[in-house]
Scaffold this motif. Structure first.
Motif, PDB file in Angstrom:
ATOM      1  N   PRO A 115     -26.328 -24.708   3.444  1.00 10.62           N
ATOM      2  CA  PRO A 115     -25.625 -24.984   4.641  1.00 10.62           C
ATOM      3  C   PRO A 115     -24.333 -24.180   4.742  1.00 10.62           C
ATOM      4  O   PRO A 115     -23.601 -24.662   5.711  1.00 10.62           O
ATOM      5  CB  PRO A 115     -25.657 -26.534   4.762  1.00 10.62           C
ATOM      6  N   ARG A 116     -23.918 -23.532   3.722  1.00 12.52           N
ATOM      7  CA  ARG A 116     -22.531 -22.917   3.910  1.00 12.52           C
ATOM      8  C   ARG A 116     -22.701 -21.421   3.207  1.00 12.52           C
ATOM      9  O   ARG A 116     -23.717 -21.338   2.590  1.00 12.52           O
ATOM     10  CB  ARG A 116     -21.361 -23.774   2.847  1.00 12.52           C
ATOM     11  N   SER A 117     -21.785 -20.844   3.692  1.00 10.52           N
ATOM     12  CA  SER A 117     -21.714 -19.132   3.380  1.00 10.52           C
ATOM     13  C   SER A 117     -21.080 -18.931   1.909  1.00 10.52           C
ATOM     14  O   SER A 117     -20.968 -17.764   1.617  1.00 10.52           O
ATOM     15  CB  SER A 117     -21.044 -18.648   4.668  1.00 10.52           C
ATOM     16  N   GLN A 118     -20.603 -19.856   1.298  1.00 10.64           N
ATOM     17  CA  GLN A 118     -19.865 -19.496   0.157  1.00 10.64           C
ATOM     18  C   GLN A 118     -20.117 -20.763  -1.034  1.00 10.64           C
ATOM     19  O   GLN A 118     -20.129 -21.914  -0.561  1.00 10.64           O
ATOM     20  CB  GLN A 118     -18.362 -19.218   0.028  1.00 10.64           C
ATOM     21  N   MET A 119     -20.049 -20.251  -2.350  1.00 10.57           N
ATOM     22  CA  MET A 119     -20.268 -21.260  -3.316  1.00 10.57           C
ATOM     23  C   MET A 119     -19.004 -22.504  -3.441  1.00 10.57           C
ATOM     24  O   MET A 119     -17.835 -21.785  -3.137  1.00 10.57           O
ATOM     25  CB  MET A 119     -20.547 -20.670  -4.622  1.00 10.57           C
ATOM     26  N   LYS A 120     -19.215 -23.463  -3.691  1.00  8.71           N
ATOM     27  CA  LYS A 120     -18.248 -24.671  -3.915  1.00  8.71           C
ATOM     28  C   LYS A 120     -18.425 -25.235  -5.379  1.00  8.71           C
ATOM     29  O   LYS A 120     -19.670 -25.661  -5.646  1.00  8.71           O
ATOM     30  CB  LYS A 120     -18.107 -25.607  -2.839  1.00  8.71           C
ATOM     31  N   ASN A 121     -17.482 -25.155  -5.908  1.00  5.82           N
ATOM     32  CA  ASN A 121     -17.421 -25.638  -7.566  1.00  5.82           C
ATOM     33  C   ASN A 121     -16.042 -26.140  -7.803  1.00  5.82           C
ATOM     34  O   ASN A 121     -15.304 -25.198  -7.955  1.00  5.82           O
ATOM     35  CB  ASN A 121     -18.127 -24.814  -8.510  1.00  5.82           C
ATOM     36  N   VAL A 122     -15.863 -27.435  -8.137  1.00 13.01           N
ATOM     37  CA  VAL A 122     -14.502 -28.124  -8.380  1.00 13.01           C
ATOM     38  C   VAL A 122     -14.336 -28.187  -9.766  1.00 13.01           C
ATOM     39  O   VAL A 122     -13.084 -28.935 -10.211  1.00 13.01           O
ATOM     40  CB  VAL A 122     -14.186 -28.989  -7.344  1.00 13.01           C
ATOM     41  N   GLY A 123     -15.078 -28.003 -10.607  1.00 18.60           N
ATOM     42  CA  GLY A 123     -15.144 -28.075 -11.987  1.00 18.60           C
ATOM     43  C   GLY A 123     -13.897 -28.054 -12.894  1.00 18.60           C
ATOM     44  O   GLY A 123     -13.411 -27.142 -12.794  1.00 18.60           O
ATOM     45  N   GLN A 124     -13.314 -28.864 -13.549  1.00 21.59           N
ATOM     46  CA  GLN A 124     -12.152 -28.637 -14.323  1.00 21.59           C
ATOM     47  C   GLN A 124     -12.319 -28.237 -15.779  1.00 21.59           C
ATOM     48  O   GLN A 124     -11.678 -27.780 -16.391  1.00 21.59           O
ATOM     49  CB  GLN A 124     -11.173 -29.973 -14.593  1.00 21.59           C
ATOM     50  N   ASP A 125     -13.630 -28.365 -16.328  1.00 26.50           N
ATOM     51  CA  ASP A 125     -14.021 -28.262 -17.787  1.00 26.50           C
ATOM     52  C   ASP A 125     -15.220 -27.002 -17.298  1.00 26.50           C
ATOM     53  O   ASP A 125     -16.434 -27.399 -16.738  1.00 26.50           O
ATOM     54  CB  ASP A 125     -14.659 -29.094 -18.315  1.00 26.50           C
ATOM     55  N   TYR A 126     -15.019 -25.641 -18.073  1.00 27.91           N
ATOM     56  CA  TYR A 126     -16.087 -24.789 -17.820  1.00 27.91           C
ATOM     57  C   TYR A 126     -17.307 -24.892 -18.234  1.00 27.91           C
ATOM     58  O   TYR A 126     -18.143 -24.564 -18.061  1.00 27.91           O
ATOM     59  CB  TYR A 126     -15.220 -23.398 -18.185  1.00 27.91           C
ATOM     60  N   ARG A 127     -17.365 -25.782 -19.349  1.00 27.31           N
ATOM     61  CA  ARG A 127     -18.505 -26.052 -20.094  1.00 27.31           C
ATOM     62  C   ARG A 127     -19.332 -26.979 -19.150  1.00 27.31           C
ATOM     63  O   ARG A 127     -20.687 -27.278 -19.346  1.00 27.31           O
ATOM     64  CB  ARG A 127     -18.301 -26.678 -21.327  1.00 27.31           C
ATOM     65  N   LEU A 128     -18.658 -27.642 -18.386  1.00 23.91           N
ATOM     66  CA  LEU A 128     -19.621 -28.581 -17.452  1.00 23.91           C
ATOM     67  C   LEU A 128     -19.772 -28.121 -15.897  1.00 23.91           C
ATOM     68  O   LEU A 128     -20.076 -29.032 -14.973  1.00 23.91           O
ATOM     69  CB  LEU A 128     -18.896 -29.939 -17.474  1.00 23.91           C
ATOM     70  N   LEU A 129     -19.473 -26.978 -15.505  1.00 25.39           N
ATOM     71  CA  LEU A 129     -19.708 -26.551 -14.175  1.00 25.39           C
ATOM     72  C   LEU A 129     -20.952 -26.776 -13.488  1.00 25.39           C
ATOM     73  O   LEU A 129     -21.219 -26.796 -12.382  1.00 25.39           O
ATOM     74  CB  LEU A 129     -19.575 -25.032 -14.191  1.00 25.39           C
ATOM     75  N   PHE A 130     -22.196 -26.775 -14.377  1.00 22.36           N
ATOM     76  CA  PHE A 130     -23.407 -27.076 -13.928  1.00 22.36           C
ATOM     77  C   PHE A 130     -23.536 -28.680 -13.170  1.00 22.36           C
ATOM     78  O   PHE A 130     -24.461 -29.096 -12.574  1.00 22.36           O
ATOM     79  CB  PHE A 130     -24.449 -27.061 -14.656  1.00 22.36           C
ATOM     80  N   LYS A 131     -22.250 -29.436 -13.537  1.00 21.17           N
ATOM     81  CA  LYS A 131     -22.239 -30.668 -13.122  1.00 21.17           C
ATOM     82  C   LYS A 131     -21.278 -31.112 -11.794  1.00 21.17           C
ATOM     83  O   LYS A 131     -21.487 -32.045 -11.083  1.00 21.17           O
ATOM     84  CB  LYS A 131     -21.601 -31.629 -14.046  1.00 21.17           C
ATOM     85  N   SER A 132     -20.544 -29.774 -11.462  1.00 23.35           N
ATOM     86  CA  SER A 132     -19.475 -30.119 -10.530  1.00 23.35           C
ATOM     87  C   SER A 132     -19.634 -29.182  -9.332  1.00 23.35           C
ATOM     88  O   SER A 132     -18.667 -29.147  -8.495  1.00 23.35           O
ATOM     89  CB  SER A 132     -18.109 -29.654 -11.336  1.00 23.35           C
TER      90      SER A 132
END
Length: 284
Positions: A115-132
């Motif tokens: 529903p949006r035209s760009q990715m959104k990810n606010v993760g603070q820990d790069y190892r857990l980006l699949f969670k955020s």
């Protein structure tokens, strides 16, 4: 009543009004046509789960420019072409993937229906980006598999603070440096990985397209520990992970081959590799 929740943050909420909850009566109606369509979708899904996914990866005639321009991936943008389809059914699609390769890189292009035209990810820990938040990824390894799953890799790719980031996950990686290891933990268990590191060598670009967004990447074969050659078979899976409306946590995990990915509330389970559920790709 108090409720503690949180994904990348922590909240304590007071819940009011539970004493006013009452059961209500109602009816649910459907037509014979709707029932028939539901049965058809159920049969399609069962057929997909019982068949091994396969995909032929064509060799590129020239290096692919990673510039975020989707037009050069003509088959990806043509729905009549059969590619890697990430979907529940023909009516419920999450993404499409086209791959090609040369001697140096594996090139991937994702068309994500969102529903949006760009990715959104606010993760603070790069190892857990699949969670955020939003992510595209690939899981790949040798076919047949080696002992303990050695040689299997997962490349997690997204945009954080407007900048591309790729993270290499390898559960068994002999020779990995001591500081590269990481344990994906929950209160109940921990799954250790030998290597979880950022991979700046991976080139990523993205752009908005009709019905979602486009992501392309060039992943050096050497990062994956793979020497490409015509006829090489590999175990692989391709995924699209979706954030909630605010882009703060991952609420949906969808894959080409592995359909047992409904879990979104357990870090070890979401990080672990399941090569027995991956498909097979062959380099042409």
């Amino acid at each position: 009543f108090y409720l503690t929740i949180g994904g990348t943050d922590a909240k304590v909420l007071e819940v009011k009004g539970l004493d006013t909850i009452k059961r209500f009566a109602g009816k649910f109606t459907y037509t014979q046509e709707q029932y028939a369509q539901a049965q058809k979708q159920l049969q399609e899904k069962a057929a997909q789960s019982g068949q091994a996914k396969v995909y032929q990866v064509a060799k590129a005639k020239a290096p692919v420019a990673i510039d975020g321009k989707a037009e050069k991936w003509t088959d990806l943008m043509d729905d009549t072409k059969t590619l890697v389809e990430i979907q529940e059914s023909k009516q419920k699609k999450y993404g499409r993937v086209q791959a090609t390769y040369d001697n140096d890189n594996l090139y991937l292009a994702y068309r994500v229906f969102a529903p949006r035209s760009q990715m959104k990810n606010v993760g603070q820990d790069y190892r857990l980006l699949f969670k955020s938040g939003d992510v595209v990824d690939i899981m790949v390894g040798p076919e047949p598999q080696k002992a303990k799953g050695e040689g299997n890799s997962r490349m997690v790719m997204t945009f954080k603070d407007g900048k591309p980031i790729a993270v290499l996950n390898q559960k068994f990686a002999p020779g990995a440096a001591k500081g590269e290891g990481f344990g994906f933990a929950s209160p109940a268990r921990t799954i250790p990985f030998d290597r979880v590191v950022q991979a700046p060598e991976v080139k990523i670009a993205s752009s908005g397209i009709n019905g979602g967004y486009f992501v392309e990447a060039a992943i050096p074969w050497k990062l994956l520990g793979i020497s490409p050659k015509s006829g090489l078979k590999l175990k692989a899976d391709f995924g699209t992970l979706f954030a909630d409306d605010g882009g703060t946590m991952t609420v949906s995990r969808q894959y080409w081959s592995n359909k047992e990915t409904n879990l979104v509330n357990d870090i070890p389970g979401e990080a672990d590799l399941a090569p027995d559920k991956w498909g097979v790709i062959t380099l042409e």
